[in-house]
Write an enzyme that holds these catalytic residues in place. Structure first.
Site, mmCIF file in Angstrom:
data_model
loop_
_atom_site.group_PDB
_atom_site.id
_atom_site.type_symbol
_atom_site.label_atom_id
_atom_site.label_comp_id
_atom_site.label_asym_id
_atom_site.label_seq_id
_atom_site.Cartn_x
_atom_site.Cartn_y
_atom_site.Cartn_z
ATOM 1 N N SER A 152 0.827 -1.215 0.000
ATOM 2 C CA SER A 152 0.000 0.000 0.000
ATOM 3 C C SER A 152 0.859 1.262 0.000
ATOM 4 O O SER A 152 1.720 1.428 0.868
ATOM 5 C CB SER A 152 -0.881 0.037 1.249
ATOM 6 O OG SER A 152 -2.033 -0.728 1.040
ATOM 7 N N HIS A 208 -2.924 1.589 -4.699
ATOM 8 C CA HIS A 208 -2.526 0.445 -5.532
ATOM 9 C C HIS A 208 -2.895 0.777 -6.984
ATOM 10 O O HIS A 208 -4.051 0.652 -7.388
ATOM 11 C CB HIS A 208 -3.227 -0.841 -5.072
ATOM 12 C CG HIS A 208 -2.745 -1.336 -3.741
ATOM 13 N ND1 HIS A 208 -1.740 -2.266 -3.602
ATOM 14 C CD2 HIS A 208 -3.115 -0.994 -2.481
ATOM 15 C CE1 HIS A 208 -1.521 -2.501 -2.304
ATOM 16 N NE2 HIS A 208 -2.349 -1.736 -1.619
ATOM 17 N N HIS A 233 -6.153 -8.066 -2.763
ATOM 18 C CA HIS A 233 -6.384 -8.519 -1.385
ATOM 19 C C HIS A 233 -7.644 -9.364 -1.329
ATOM 20 O O HIS A 233 -8.598 -9.116 -2.077
ATOM 21 C CB HIS A 233 -6.557 -7.316 -0.450
ATOM 22 C CG HIS A 233 -5.431 -6.328 -0.493
ATOM 23 N ND1 HIS A 233 -5.360 -5.322 -1.438
ATOM 24 C CD2 HIS A 233 -4.326 -6.198 0.287
ATOM 25 C CE1 HIS A 233 -4.265 -4.607 -1.231
ATOM 26 N NE2 HIS A 233 -3.619 -5.114 -0.198
ATOM 27 N N TYR A 260 -9.830 -9.237 0.970
ATOM 28 C CA TYR A 260 -10.988 -8.448 1.424
ATOM 29 C C TYR A 260 -11.661 -7.661 0.305
ATOM 30 O O TYR A 260 -12.772 -7.170 0.472
ATOM 31 C CB TYR A 260 -10.598 -7.498 2.575
ATOM 32 C CG TYR A 260 -9.603 -6.408 2.198
ATOM 33 C CD1 TYR A 260 -9.959 -5.329 1.412
ATOM 34 C CD2 TYR A 260 -8.284 -6.471 2.643
ATOM 35 C CE1 TYR A 260 -9.045 -4.345 1.052
ATOM 36 C CE2 TYR A 260 -7.368 -5.494 2.297
ATOM 37 C CZ TYR A 260 -7.757 -4.437 1.504
ATOM 38 O OH TYR A 260 -6.841 -3.473 1.147
ATOM 39 N N GLU A 261 -10.982 -7.543 -0.857
ATOM 40 C CA GLU A 261 -11.619 -6.866 -1.998
ATOM 41 C C GLU A 261 -12.687 -7.757 -2.633
ATOM 42 O O GLU A 261 -13.435 -7.305 -3.495
ATOM 43 C CB GLU A 261 -10.566 -6.515 -3.053
ATOM 44 C CG GLU A 261 -9.576 -5.453 -2.623
ATOM 45 C CD GLU A 261 -8.465 -5.259 -3.642
ATOM 46 O OE1 GLU A 261 -8.692 -4.585 -4.656
ATOM 47 O OE2 GLU A 261 -7.347 -5.804 -3.431
ATOM 48 N N ALA A 317 2.531 -2.750 3.867
ATOM 49 C CA ALA A 317 2.371 -1.830 4.994
ATOM 50 C C ALA A 317 1.783 -2.654 6.130
ATOM 51 O O ALA A 317 0.882 -3.458 5.897
ATOM 52 C CB ALA A 317 1.419 -0.709 4.600
ATOM 53 N N MET A 325 -2.780 -7.242 5.931
ATOM 54 C CA MET A 325 -3.924 -7.918 5.300
ATOM 55 C C MET A 325 -3.561 -8.536 3.945
ATOM 56 O O MET A 325 -4.406 -8.625 3.052
ATOM 57 C CB MET A 325 -5.067 -6.907 5.108
ATOM 58 C CG MET A 325 -5.487 -6.186 6.368
ATOM 59 S SD MET A 325 -6.698 -4.903 6.006
ATOM 60 C CE MET A 325 -6.668 -3.949 7.528
ATOM 61 N N SER A 326 -2.303 -8.908 3.788
ATOM 62 C CA SER A 326 -1.891 -9.425 2.464
ATOM 63 C C SER A 326 -0.729 -10.396 2.638
ATOM 64 O O SER A 326 -0.538 -10.989 3.693
ATOM 65 C CB SER A 326 -1.447 -8.250 1.579
ATOM 66 O OG SER A 326 -0.253 -7.677 2.092
ATOM 67 N N ASN A 353 2.128 2.030 11.437
ATOM 68 C CA ASN A 353 1.369 2.444 12.641
ATOM 69 C C ASN A 353 1.622 1.452 13.766
ATOM 70 O O ASN A 353 2.031 0.314 13.532
ATOM 71 C CB ASN A 353 -0.137 2.488 12.318
ATOM 72 C CG ASN A 353 -0.658 1.165 11.802
ATOM 73 O OD1 ASN A 353 -0.419 0.785 10.655
ATOM 74 N ND2 ASN A 353 -1.348 0.434 12.656
ATOM 75 N N HIS A 370 -6.562 4.237 6.768
ATOM 76 C CA HIS A 370 -5.782 3.944 5.558
ATOM 77 C C HIS A 370 -4.995 5.178 5.094
ATOM 78 O O HIS A 370 -3.874 5.044 4.588
ATOM 79 C CB HIS A 370 -6.727 3.438 4.465
ATOM 80 C CG HIS A 370 -6.013 2.905 3.250
ATOM 81 N ND1 HIS A 370 -5.026 1.930 3.315
ATOM 82 C CD2 HIS A 370 -6.129 3.224 1.925
ATOM 83 C CE1 HIS A 370 -4.577 1.671 2.097
ATOM 84 N NE2 HIS A 370 -5.224 2.447 1.235
#
Ligand SMILES: O=P(O)(O)O[C@@H]1C[C@H](O)[C@@H](CO)O1
Length: 293
Positions: free
Chosen positions: A38, A69, A91, A93-94, A121, A224-225, A248, A262
């Site tokens: 990201s 992206h 991803h 979640y997409e 990230a 998440m990837s 973070n 995000h």
């Protein structure tokens, strides 16, 4: 949604068709593939002699839907080594199936790629990490994979790899050693860490209770990837190296006014992309000179 339809899509042939389409349009024969996390698309900017293919023009390629992206493959040379950069990953979640999420990795294999470098990230759980640190990924916990949402679920095509691949030595030890040595040479050692990445399904960030659970499990960074791409890369015999940019701190205490989003992730990615870019460039150069691949 999560795995390939068991009705046996001619998957190998589909990947080959995409690889052939790309090979007939580029003069580069990449040995390295780099997946940009990201906000890290600018990692590709150092590539010389670029050839760019938008995902929307590439047969069978999924489309990026996440901000940060871009959605294109960039071929070119980094320190005289042919590379392909994926500016924009897919991803789970997409809503992409894991077969689509990992499709590019198998295409890379069929392009002749030997080493996959993944970047992402991630939020830190390790108390000693700071925002902006870079974590060399030593190992991962594939939470969706453990729960059965594995990119290797479904019929196995032996032309890619075995039904039951080992994952005990997934992140290449020599490359990790090289990267840690390099971090000293580049003066980066005070912000380069080595640790364990955990993939969660997303798209929501973690609750405090989830963060505490992950912390107790010994996980250093969460995202998440990455895990599906890496599992598929290892399955088909690619060498794997990974870097997480700590964007973070994951909150582990109740009552804080801080909250991740995000936009903040992208802001840190933008700030640190130059450092990550130099790190990847020098690493690829070293792999050359040390004959590590
Ligand atoms: O593609 P990566 O893993 O770098 O993206 C991370 C995880 C989510 O997609 C997003 C959250 O900000 O960044």
């Amino acid at each position: 949604v999560f795995s390939r339809d068991v009705s046996c899509i001619p998957y190998y042939e589909e990947c080959q068709k995409t690889a052939d389409w790309l090979l007939s349009r580029t003069k580069h024969k990449p040995k390295f593939a780099i997946i940009c996390g990201s906000g890290l698309g600018m990692l590709a900017e150092t590539l010389q002699d670029q050839e760019v293919f938008k995902y929307s023009d590439i047969p069978n390629f999924p489309q990026s839907t996440v901000q940060g992206h871009v959605g294109q493959l960039v071929f070119g040379e980094l320190k005289r080594k042919a590379c392909v950069y994926m500016q924009g990953r897919f991803h789970m979640y997409e809503g992409h199936s894991l077969y689509k999420v990992t499709f590019p990795v198998r295409v890379f294999k069929q392009l002749g790629v030997e080493t996959l470098i993944v970047t992402n990230a991630a939020g830190s759980l390790a108390d000693s990490y700071k925002v902006g640190d870079i974590m060399v990924i030593k190992d991962h916990v594939n939470f969706p994979g453990l729960a059965g949402y594995n990119a290797l679920s479904g019929p196995n095509d032996e032309r890619f790899g075995p039904r039951f691949p080992s994952m005990s030595d997934t992140y290449d030890k020599d490359l990790r050693g090289l990267a840690l040595d390099l971090s000293i040479k580049l003066g980066y050692s005070h912000f380069v860490q080595e640790g364990v990445y955990c993939m969660v399904g997303g798209p929501n960030f973690e609750t405090i209770a989830e963060a505490r659970l992950l912390h107790k499990l010994g996980i250093d960074a969460v995202g998440m990837s990455t895990a599906p791409e890496v599992v598929v890369a290892k399955h088909c015999g690619l060498k794997v190296f990974g870097l997480s940019l700590i964007t973070n701190q994951v909150l582990k205490e109740y009552g804080s006014n801080e909250a991740v989003n995000h936009e903040k992730v992208l802001e840190i990615s933008k700030k640190r992309a130059g450092i990550l870019q130099d790190f990847v460039t020098e690493l690829v150069a070293q792999i050359n000179s040390n004959n590590t691949n």
